[in-house]
Design a protein around this motif. Sequence first.
Motif, mmCIF file in Angstrom:
data_model
loop_
_atom_site.group_PDB
_atom_site.id
_atom_site.type_symbol
_atom_site.label_atom_id
_atom_site.label_comp_id
_atom_site.label_asym_id
_atom_site.label_seq_id
_atom_site.Cartn_x
_atom_site.Cartn_y
_atom_site.Cartn_z
ATOM 1 N N GLY A 24 0.783 -1.233 0.000
ATOM 2 C CA GLY A 24 0.000 0.000 0.000
ATOM 3 C C GLY A 24 0.812 1.278 0.000
ATOM 4 O O GLY A 24 0.258 2.365 0.227
ATOM 5 N N THR A 25 2.120 1.201 -0.244
ATOM 6 C CA THR A 25 2.950 2.413 -0.191
ATOM 7 C C THR A 25 3.152 3.064 -1.554
ATOM 8 O O THR A 25 3.610 4.207 -1.620
ATOM 9 C CB THR A 25 4.332 2.086 0.406
ATOM 10 O OG1 THR A 25 4.934 1.041 -0.374
ATOM 11 C CG2 THR A 25 4.202 1.642 1.848
ATOM 12 N N ILE A 26 2.838 2.347 -2.645
ATOM 13 C CA ILE A 26 3.013 2.935 -3.974
ATOM 14 C C ILE A 26 2.039 4.114 -4.111
ATOM 15 O O ILE A 26 0.848 4.005 -3.825
ATOM 16 C CB ILE A 26 2.757 1.892 -5.077
ATOM 17 C CG1 ILE A 26 3.699 0.683 -4.869
ATOM 18 C CG2 ILE A 26 2.978 2.511 -6.450
ATOM 19 C CD1 ILE A 26 5.158 1.033 -4.844
ATOM 20 N N GLY A 27 2.561 5.231 -4.584
ATOM 21 C CA GLY A 27 1.762 6.444 -4.688
ATOM 22 C C GLY A 27 1.976 7.391 -3.517
ATOM 23 O O GLY A 27 1.560 8.550 -3.563
ATOM 24 N N ARG A 28 2.621 6.910 -2.454
ATOM 25 C CA ARG A 28 2.950 7.761 -1.320
ATOM 26 C C ARG A 28 4.409 8.204 -1.431
ATOM 27 O O ARG A 28 5.182 7.658 -2.228
ATOM 28 C CB ARG A 28 2.715 7.003 -0.008
ATOM 29 C CG ARG A 28 1.270 6.538 0.170
ATOM 30 C CD ARG A 28 1.145 5.538 1.292
ATOM 31 N NE ARG A 28 1.560 6.116 2.557
ATOM 32 C CZ ARG A 28 1.694 5.402 3.693
ATOM 33 N NH1 ARG A 28 1.455 4.106 3.695
ATOM 34 N NH2 ARG A 28 2.075 5.999 4.800
ATOM 35 N N THR A 29 4.796 9.166 -0.634
ATOM 36 C CA THR A 29 6.200 9.592 -0.645
ATOM 37 C C THR A 29 7.035 8.637 0.180
ATOM 38 O O THR A 29 6.525 7.931 1.053
ATOM 39 C CB THR A 29 6.341 11.008 -0.072
ATOM 40 O OG1 THR A 29 5.909 11.006 1.292
ATOM 41 C CG2 THR A 29 5.527 12.010 -0.872
#
Length: 454
Positions: free
Chosen positions: A46-51
Amino acid sequence: MTAADIDPSSPIWHDIADAMPVLAWIATGDGQLSWGNRRWQEDFPGTIGRTIWDCCHDGPGRVAVRRSWEHAVAGGTPFNLSLPLIAGHIDMPVRFGVRPDGAGRWIAIASGEESRRQAETARDATRAELDTLTNAMPQMIWATRPDGHHDYYNAQWYRFTGMPEGSTDGEGWNGMFHPEDQDRAWARWRHSLDTGEDYEIEYRLRHRSGAYRWVLGRALPVRDADGTIVRWIGTCTDIDSAKRAAEQNDILSRELSHRIKNIFAIISGLVRMSARRMPAVRDFADDLARRIAALGAAHDLARPHSDISRPLIGEATLHHVLRELLSPYAAEQWRIEGDDVPIDDRGATPVALIFHELATNAAKYGGLSVPEGRLAIRTRLQGDALRIDWCESGGPTIAGEPHATGFGTRLAALSIEQQLAGSIARDWRPDGLAVRIDLARSALVREPPVAIDA
């Protein structure tokens, strides 16, 4: 190959990065993650798209990472970046080598040393959790490699056995069993290792006092995604007190049954003795003596049994058992018809218990209590579903369901519902009791025994 030679959008690059055992990701210049390899997405879903700093600790850690990132990216040259990451509840500070690809993207790959340290940290944390969990349990816990080599025991094992830590690793555990149980336990363990079947066995284990106590040993295989066994996790449960209590209860039960059968024998003997003095009633006396003997045999089949006292009924069927139970009663009063099925000692005892109780009550109050009364038992099989109908007729008129049931009736019902996972329903009709029993045919026989080479 240089960073300029790498095309992060290439499927080949993705395949290579996914196969790497280390963390890898791609971010835009503003620090936003656009891609992560399989290892990254497993550890940080779930970290893709976050910094990238959103994946770090809250507070000062994120601020420091953001400042480091912005300063290094402004320079446009490769740099190292240390991230205070969190995977689940495990702290994993990881150092990455970050390189530009010449198209505004930044490729980061964790160093081999950092990946090794990360794996060791996670493994140590998992082992600490395992130790805490298993040592808190009252059971003895053990684990082995896929080949059965024992390499882990919890504190309860050493507390129970009194053995020095590590002294029972490998095959040393087998020496802890009672000499009479060693070959049997080892053969059963080898069978599980060869087949992957669950391990379960009762054996006597040497206590720290020097005495042997009965324990229940169980183990299950741990498999990876491909189904390959990677570990075995097992338990040992002290059942010595329960085992000895069951043995005492069995001795008492057999003694009581023996005395009851002696009473039947004495009554039969008295009947025959009296018949010698009254030749006119000899045929009646012989018939009565045979029925008393049959009643004794039915009692022995119907009483609760243990593995030791359980009767060996051979290749019997349900109809055979029912005929044995009804043999003390006039043959013209009852009949059995329908589908017959195999039955062994597993199903014979609960079945005998319920039908012995029904027959006894019928002889006292129902269809077998008067000469004109009748009893019909019909069995019907559909797939694995077996239905048994007990129908009495011609006996005294029934006013309705009794206000209370006796202990024997309740015990018989429990034997069907709990031992055979079936159901029983009674219909107190005016012309006679009707009972319907539904159960699985497979519940009447034991599973085929596991073949184990000694």
